[in-house]
Write a protein that holds these residues in place. Structure first.
Motif, PDB file in Angstrom:
ATOM      1  N   SER A 116       0.784  -1.182   0.026  1.00  0.00           N
ATOM      2  CA  SER A 116       0.243   0.016   0.181  1.00  0.00           C
ATOM      3  C   SER A 116       0.684   1.195  -0.184  1.00  0.00           C
ATOM      4  N   ALA A 117       2.650   1.120   0.908  1.00  0.00           N
ATOM      5  CA  ALA A 117       2.905   2.277   0.593  1.00  0.00           C
ATOM      6  C   ALA A 117       3.766   2.759  -0.775  1.00  0.00           C
ATOM      7  N   LEU A 118       3.287   2.190  -1.942  1.00  0.00           N
ATOM      8  CA  LEU A 118       3.676   1.856  -3.309  1.00  0.00           C
ATOM      9  C   LEU A 118       2.962   2.601  -4.339  1.00  0.00           C
ATOM     10  N   ASP A 119       3.846   3.698  -4.771  1.00  0.00           N
ATOM     11  CA  ASP A 119       2.874   4.871  -5.717  1.00  0.00           C
ATOM     12  C   ASP A 119       1.803   3.956  -6.508  1.00  0.00           C
ATOM     13  N   ASP A 120       2.217   4.098  -7.498  1.00  0.00           N
ATOM     14  CA  ASP A 120       0.286   3.785  -9.326  1.00  0.00           C
ATOM     15  C   ASP A 120       1.896   3.180  -9.216  1.00  0.00           C
ATOM     16  N   LEU A 121       3.096   3.863  -9.989  1.00  0.00           N
ATOM     17  CA  LEU A 121       3.779   2.432 -11.037  1.00  0.00           C
ATOM     18  C   LEU A 121       4.732   1.926 -10.423  1.00  0.00           C
ATOM     19  N   GLY A 122       5.074   1.917  -8.831  1.00  0.00           N
ATOM     20  CA  GLY A 122       5.638   0.861  -8.212  1.00  0.00           C
ATOM     21  C   GLY A 122       4.878   0.277  -8.155  1.00  0.00           C
ATOM     22  N   ALA A 123       3.361   0.177  -7.536  1.00  0.00           N
ATOM     23  CA  ALA A 123       2.264  -1.311  -7.262  1.00  0.00           C
ATOM     24  C   ALA A 123       2.032  -2.497  -8.377  1.00  0.00           C
ATOM     25  N   ALA A 124       2.017  -1.360 -10.030  1.00  0.00           N
ATOM     26  CA  ALA A 124       2.348  -2.114 -11.002  1.00  0.00           C
ATOM     27  C   ALA A 124       3.371  -2.554 -11.890  1.00  0.00           C
ATOM     28  N   GLU A 125       4.065  -2.697 -11.296  1.00  0.00           N
ATOM     29  CA  GLU A 125       5.614  -3.095 -11.648  1.00  0.00           C
ATOM     30  C   GLU A 125       5.869  -4.378 -10.548  1.00  0.00           C
ATOM     31  N   LEU A 126       5.390  -3.887  -9.666  1.00  0.00           N
ATOM     32  CA  LEU A 126       6.106  -5.558  -8.579  1.00  0.00           C
ATOM     33  C   LEU A 126       5.134  -6.569  -9.486  1.00  0.00           C
ATOM     34  N   ILE A 127       3.290  -6.077  -9.518  1.00  0.00           N
ATOM     35  CA  ILE A 127       2.496  -7.605  -9.944  1.00  0.00           C
ATOM     36  C   ILE A 127       2.726  -7.496 -11.092  1.00  0.00           C
ATOM     37  N   LYS A 128       3.116  -7.296 -12.178  1.00  0.00           N
ATOM     38  CA  LYS A 128       3.287  -7.400 -13.961  1.00  0.00           C
ATOM     39  C   LYS A 128       3.105  -8.768 -13.871  1.00  0.00           C
ATOM     40  N   ARG A 129       2.427  -9.375 -14.551  1.00  0.00           N
ATOM     41  CA  ARG A 129       2.793 -10.145 -14.851  1.00  0.00           C
ATOM     42  C   ARG A 129       3.069 -11.741 -14.031  1.00  0.00           C
ATOM     43  N   LYS A 130       2.875 -11.187 -12.881  1.00  0.00           N
ATOM     44  CA  LYS A 130       3.344 -12.466 -11.955  1.00  0.00           C
ATOM     45  C   LYS A 130       2.104 -13.062 -11.889  1.00  0.00           C
ATOM     46  N   ARG A 131       2.085 -14.541 -10.822  1.00  0.00           N
ATOM     47  CA  ARG A 131       0.966 -15.521  -9.946  1.00  0.00           C
ATOM     48  C   ARG A 131       1.055 -15.019  -8.385  1.00  0.00           C
ATOM     49  N   ILE A 132      -0.430 -13.909  -7.753  1.00  0.00           N
ATOM     50  CA  ILE A 132      -0.100 -13.771  -7.311  1.00  0.00           C
ATOM     51  C   ILE A 132      -0.972 -13.680  -5.919  1.00  0.00           C
ATOM     52  N   THR A 133      -0.859 -14.381  -4.807  1.00  0.00           N
ATOM     53  CA  THR A 133      -1.644 -15.183  -3.874  1.00  0.00           C
ATOM     54  C   THR A 133      -1.941 -14.143  -2.840  1.00  0.00           C
ATOM     55  N   VAL A 134      -3.175 -13.324  -2.567  1.00  0.00           N
ATOM     56  CA  VAL A 134      -3.628 -12.522  -1.486  1.00  0.00           C
ATOM     57  C   VAL A 134      -4.560 -13.105  -0.889  1.00  0.00           C
ATOM     58  N   ILE A 135      -3.298 -13.543   0.563  1.00  0.00           N
ATOM     59  CA  ILE A 135      -4.001 -13.864   2.134  1.00  0.00           C
ATOM     60  C   ILE A 135      -4.933 -13.198   3.231  1.00  0.00           C
ATOM     61  N   CYS A 175      -4.545  -6.145  -8.580  1.00  0.00           N
ATOM     62  CA  CYS A 175      -4.148  -7.366  -9.504  1.00  0.00           C
ATOM     63  C   CYS A 175      -4.854  -7.850 -10.642  1.00  0.00           C
ATOM     64  N   ALA A 176      -5.787  -7.981 -10.527  1.00  0.00           N
ATOM     65  CA  ALA A 176      -6.409  -8.305 -11.644  1.00  0.00           C
ATOM     66  C   ALA A 176      -7.043  -7.425 -12.504  1.00  0.00           C
ATOM     67  N   ASP A 177      -6.712  -5.859 -12.260  1.00  0.00           N
ATOM     68  CA  ASP A 177      -7.266  -4.582 -13.259  1.00  0.00           C
ATOM     69  C   ASP A 177      -5.623  -4.781 -13.845  1.00  0.00           C
ATOM     70  N   THR A 178      -4.420  -5.462 -13.356  1.00  0.00           N
ATOM     71  CA  THR A 178      -3.213  -5.559 -13.795  1.00  0.00           C
ATOM     72  C   THR A 178      -3.047  -6.142 -14.383  1.00  0.00           C
ATOM     73  N   ASN A 179      -2.640  -7.501 -14.503  1.00  0.00           N
ATOM     74  CA  ASN A 179      -2.874  -8.876 -15.150  1.00  0.00           C
ATOM     75  C   ASN A 179      -4.151  -9.722 -16.279  1.00  0.00           C
TER      76      ASN A 179
END
Length: 717
Positions: free
Chosen positions: A192-211, A224-228
């Protein structure tokens, strides 16, 4: 006498405390660790997140929202809230009192010994804000100069909040710990501390699990769904799904009018209520229940909760009372339908090299990045402020709430200190403002506090009241879905059907205390059989609820079903065991406690508990997350309840009474950590059928009236 006041934290609660103490003639100093006031609204909320409160629920009583930013029924963005808070601080001249980049590293109470404080029966000696001889030493780390300063104050107000700080990392078995995972694990606050660009770069084209089951979890999953999209779907694992709103109004009726107005308060029983209030609450309670059921039906019609297995076990009323309701991101279930979000509901999880493994499943969820949205340890964060281990213990000793506070503001045992911002609700700002107004009156000497015992009695009464309507999580919103109490109640349902051993579905408040069990119903979907509480115990025998059938056991078992024998068991019968070589209940209990050391913090079942001689001891020790007193004798369980009633602390403990057959223990596999049986094995028709992971058997008449002190370790259900 000096009356210096230090406020720690410059969020909403800290600004309110500053403003109202200034109005009473004080000159408070506010220390804020971050570089700006209200930092949580700027850097710790997901960029795309929409607030679930309209502006009118986030408005100071004497400072309106600037139009058209917020106010009324409009939903402000978190950046709008940040600007609104800053405008409030400027208008009331609070900024000169605030020192930014000043992190308080610890507070120490001096001038009175702990023994002197314990001897008095009034808070601070006199029940007044400045009546004691002590003062606080506040250690402050000034980041700009990298120096430590110690400031003195006669009164400290802690406004540090509980939504940032110590993340609530789940504790997992060593073979399923986070360290086993080869990918990356992040806490939601980092994301949540990341800006829009940093968050998008982190999650782009990755298999993500949120608990997680709260708002942060679903907001992150939506981003994550909006990005990937569906190519790299985001999996969200929920242990305790909550009722969620597609919007804030239900067919035009704002939820606040259903549950947050004075009429709603009249429909709930409260400690110290008048006769008129008691009458009104009794009359209106069915209406409150009916509204809850109507909303549940509406949400199940509006959202595909049943299709995706996301219907909560708890009622809508409980989630509202515990502040767990939130607003879904736009088009959330459309994303689920398109496959860009995968919903998983599980009783537990762990980590393997490839990703996350769910309890009861063989295949792991292959994952590159895991984001933990499991909340924060608000109580531990608060406890860490104190240098005194005694004060730390006072803060964290409660097994039911984050911190036991009189009027949710004053700890009965900690002098010259107040806490604002720990107990949460659906509309925090008005709640914090009322508490700050009350505190300012107290600091100004307008009233005195009652005795320590009276305050502690009041705290317990209100904890019981709120738990009655909000369930176990009533002040746990800071902690997410992984409980952080000293002895947390298991989040997942532990009871299983005694016929097919499938997990039972609960309808009612979660938890193992007597009240929660009494107000809950249990159902086996496979057998289509229901189980409920009777005579204050839960009947989980094969013939539960059947009038035509009864179970007849061997004479050794049937003897203890006789009312007279049950009555005499702790009134001379059990005491006579000492003549046969038994060491006595106290020594037997200590033996069991030593043996159960590896099971501390887990669930203990006291099989053939009788009248609860040991069950009550286990519960009062606060060693276990829950204790189940289990017996086949209805009359023994009634006697156990009578003994519990005589001890008010046990009425609120995680102690449940269950009637069951030891040959068909009604518990989910892996849910029980320890089983105790004291002087009981001789009563069982088939001891070899008893199944448990850790078994302590003490004092059995196996070959005659001799004490064997037998300890057995049986593995596998």
């Amino acid at each position: 006498m000096e009356r210096r006041v230090i406020i720690i934290g410059a969020g909403i609660s800290g600004l309110l405390a500053c403003k109202y103490t200034i109005q009473k003639g004080f000159n408070p100093v506010v220390f804020e660790a971050k570089s700006t006031i209200g930092d949580v609204w700027l850097k710790h909320i997901i960029q795309s997140s929409e607030l679930h409160n309209p502006g009118k629920d986030l408005q100071f009583s004497d400072f309106d929202w600037p139009s058209p930013t917020g106010g009324g029924d409009r939903f402000p963005a978190h950046t709008d809230v940040f600007e609104y808070i800053k405008a409030y601080a400027r208008k009331f001249g609070l900024l000169p009192h605030i020192q930014l980049n000043c992190q308080v590293t610890g507070i120490r109470y001096v001038g009175e010994t702990e023994q002197e404080m314990e001897m008095g029966d009034r808070w601070g000696g006199t029940g007044t804000a400045f009546g004691s001889a002590g003062k606080w030493h506040v250690s402050v780390h000034k980041k700009e100069t990298d120096s430590i300063e110690v400031h003195q104050a006669e009164f400290v107000i802690l406004c540090i909040g509980c939504f940032i700080g110590l993340p609530n990392i789940p504790k997992l078995p060593p073979d399923q710990s986070i360290e086993r995972f080869c990918g990356k694990v992040l806490d939601s606050r980092v994301y949540s501390a990341l800006d829009d660009l940093g968050a998008a770069e982190l999650i782009k084209r990755k298999r993500i699990t949120v608990i997680g089951s709260g708002k942060s979890a679903v907001d992150i999953a939506a981003e994550c769904a909006d990005t990937n999209g569906a190519e790299y779907p985001c999996t969200i694992i929920q242990l305790t799904p909550h009722w969620v709103l597609p919007c804030v109004s239900l067919r035009g009726a704002h939820i606040g009018y259903l549950y947050s107005k004075r009429f709603a308060e009249l429909s709930t029983h409260q400690p110290g209520e008048s006769s008129l209030h008691r009458l009104l609450a009794t009359v209106f309670s069915p209406l409150r229940w009916g509204i809850s059921k109507f909303v549940e039906c509406y949400l199940q019609w509006k959202l595909p909760l049943r299709k995706y297995g996301m219907i909560p076990n708890q009622s809508f009323l409980q989630d509202v009372s515990s502040g767990s309701i939130f607003r879904l991101p736009k088009n959330f279930y459309d994303k689920v339908k398109k496959g860009s979000i995968i919903l998983k509901r599980s009783r537990g999880f762990g980590f393997v090299e490839e990703g996350v493994i769910l309890k009861g499943e063989d295949r792991p969820i292959r994952t590159d990045l895991v984001i933990l949205a499991t909340g924060y340890k608000g109580d531990q964060k608060l406890a860490n402020m104190f240098e005194s281990p005694i004060f730390r213990k006072y803060v964290t000793h409660s097994s039911t709430s984050i911190i036991p506070l009189y009027r949710q503001t004053i700890h009965p045992r900690i002098p010259r200190l107040a806490v604002i911002g720990q107990a949460e609700s659906m509309s925090n700002l008005p709640l914090f403002e009322i508490r700050c107004q009350w505190l300012a009156q107290f600091l100004d000497g307008k009233f005195e506090l009652p005795s320590i015992k009276e305050m502690e009695k009041d705290v317990k009464a209100w904890e019981g009241h709120v738990e009655r309507y909000g369930g176990r999580k009533f002040w746990m919103s800071c902690s997410g879905e992984i409980a952080t109490e000293k002895n947390p109640t298991p989040d997942t349902e532990i009871f299983s059907c005694p016929i097919c051993y499938n997990p039972l579905m609960r309808k009612g408040p979660p938890g193992l205390n007597l009240r929660a069990i009494h107000w809950s119903g249990f159902e086996c979907e496979k057998c289509n059989k229901t189980y409920s509480s009777k005579d204050n115990y839960l009947d989980l025998t094969l013939v539960a609820g059947l009038k035509e059938y009864n179970e007849i056991k061997p004479a050794g078992t049937e003897l203890f079903r006789i009312p007279l024998v049950s009555f005499l068991y702790e009134r001379g019968w059990r005491q006579n065991f000492k003549r046969s070589g038994f060491p006595g209940p106290d020594e037997e209990f200590e033996m069991a406690q030593r043996y159960f050391k590896p099971a501390e913090g887990g669930l203990l079942v006291d099989v053939s508990c009788g009248s609860g001689l040991f069950s009550r001891r286990f519960a009062k020790s606060e060693t276990y997350s829950g204790v189940i007193a289990l017996d086949f004798s209805e009359n023994m369980l009634r006697q156990c309840y009578d003994f519990i009633k005589s001890d008010s602390s046990l009425m609120e403990a995680n102690l449940a009474l269950v009637r069951a057959d030891v040959a068909r223990l009604p518990f989910a596999s892996g849910s029980v950590d320890a089983v105790h049986a004291g002087a009981a094995l001789h009563c069982w028709s088939s001891p070899s059928n008893a199944r448990s992971p850790v078994f302590f058997v003490a004092g059995e008449f196996l070959l005659g009236p001799a004490f064997f002190g037998t300890i057995q370790l049986l593995r596998g259900f």
